[in-house]
Design an enzyme around this catalytic site. Sequence first.
Site, PDB file in Angstrom:
ATOM      1  N   ASP A 188       0.869  -1.174   0.000  1.00 16.50           N
ATOM      2  CA  ASP A 188       0.000   0.000   0.000  1.00 16.50           C
ATOM      3  C   ASP A 188       0.907   1.226   0.000  1.00 16.50           C
ATOM      4  O   ASP A 188       1.713   1.401   0.912  1.00 16.50           O
ATOM      5  CB  ASP A 188      -0.885  -0.013   1.249  1.00 16.50           C
ATOM      6  CG  ASP A 188      -1.784   1.212   1.322  1.00 16.50           C
ATOM      7  OD1 ASP A 188      -2.575   1.418   0.388  1.00 16.50           O
ATOM      8  OD2 ASP A 188      -1.684   1.967   2.301  1.00 16.50           O
ATOM      9  N   GLU A 272      -1.472  -1.435  -5.767  1.00 16.99           N
ATOM     10  CA  GLU A 272      -2.667  -0.827  -6.319  1.00 16.99           C
ATOM     11  C   GLU A 272      -2.269   0.004  -7.531  1.00 16.99           C
ATOM     12  O   GLU A 272      -1.274   0.735  -7.490  1.00 16.99           O
ATOM     13  CB  GLU A 272      -3.320   0.058  -5.261  1.00 16.99           C
ATOM     14  CG  GLU A 272      -4.780   0.289  -5.518  1.00 16.99           C
ATOM     15  CD  GLU A 272      -5.473   0.882  -4.296  1.00 16.99           C
ATOM     16  OE1 GLU A 272      -6.696   0.952  -4.301  1.00 16.99           O
ATOM     17  OE2 GLU A 272      -4.785   1.280  -3.345  1.00 16.99           O
ATOM     18  N   ASP A 353      -3.141   0.988   7.040  1.00 12.61           N
ATOM     19  CA  ASP A 353      -2.321   0.728   5.860  1.00 12.61           C
ATOM     20  C   ASP A 353      -2.074  -0.758   5.642  1.00 12.61           C
ATOM     21  O   ASP A 353      -2.085  -1.248   4.515  1.00 12.61           O
ATOM     22  CB  ASP A 353      -0.985   1.473   5.979  1.00 12.61           C
ATOM     23  CG  ASP A 353      -1.194   2.973   6.139  1.00 12.61           C
ATOM     24  OD1 ASP A 353      -2.218   3.481   5.655  1.00 12.61           O
ATOM     25  OD2 ASP A 353      -0.331   3.633   6.751  1.00 12.61           O
TER      26      ASP A 353
END
Length: 395
Positions: A188, A272, A353
């Site tokens: 992340d 991501e 996170d």
Amino acid sequence: MQIRYRYRIYPSPGQRQALARTFGCARVVYNDCLRLRDTCHAAGEKISDTEVQRRVVTLAKQTPERAWLGEVASVALVQACQDARRAYRNWFDSLSGKRKGRKAGHPAFRRKHQRQSVRFTRNGFSLHEERLYVAKVGDIKVEWSRDLPSVPSSVTVIREPDGRYYASFVVEREAMPLPACNRDAGIDLGLASLAVTSDGEVIGNPRFLRAKERKLARAQRALARKQKGSANRGKARHRVAVLHRKVRETRLDHAHKTALKLVRDNQAVYAEDLCVSGLARTRLAKSVHDAGWSQFLRLIEEKAAQYGREFRRVGRFEPTSQVCSACGVKDGPKPLNIREWMCAACGTVHDRDVNAAKNVLALGRRESLNACGGQVRPASVLAPAGETGTHWSAA
Ligand SMILES: [Zn+2]
């Protein structure tokens, strides 16, 4: 696989002049291409790539306003046309929805005080006797900080705003697969730290990088106060450029090391996709972090390809920080200042996170399976750290 190798180069004063001319011509040709394409587009007229090149290079050279284009290597001008074509196409594909992600803006016109660059293909440069020969510039001295792995297919000569020159070669490098390992990780990307992994490891930004960034911000404020066109403004601009380089080099070095470690420790790394990432971004945060993030992801991608590991950008429209990674229930939006929360459905306490990274990992594994056409891959590869299967230990 193709990869870039960058070296510092030391052109002589005469070569600097010749390069300045080449940069200037390439910049003008690039901008002329954009303007011509804009005009045709506004008039609803289709124009072919060869016609653009014929008008902004071949025909332009015959006019008194652009006659000086003839003084530089035409291969550099052709490359400038191609750069402009690619920039224009990206913009167009983005407008028409052919290109995924955030809408790209109209390609920017190149400006004099920015980083200058020209690209040469095989017929515009050569390497001999430790020097780099560039058409219509000459033999430039190179600091060979490491060996080139193969004969380069192209070179980009760059002048950074701080006055340093570099040559960036595109070379073919053979993949060197590492022995397989049975770990994978989701990451992340963050604002305070560079990234957090699904194992809960925080990849921080080094303290000296933050110190340099503060120094740079101070110098930028000082530059903004200087009178336009004054000698002091010139000095302040140079100072900003030097600090910029230091921040850039420090960040790149850190990103290389971190990316290498991630790729070495994991068989697969998932992150991501920045285009769909739900990160809260102010204008400042965007400009500061986007560059760093995409560089980091690009390095992981390159290294994964080189070491025979998997890297996957995953995208979905549900924000990863709102979904419980333990039970999958969507718990609702969380303001950025909430670092820890408890899932109302299953009672798991999450670090914001790490939970996001775990969701990225789960999504990555799923997309990875789908990409294999639904075939189940060896369990050992997909098992999380510490869950080594018997299949693996028997191997
Ligand atoms: Zn839950």
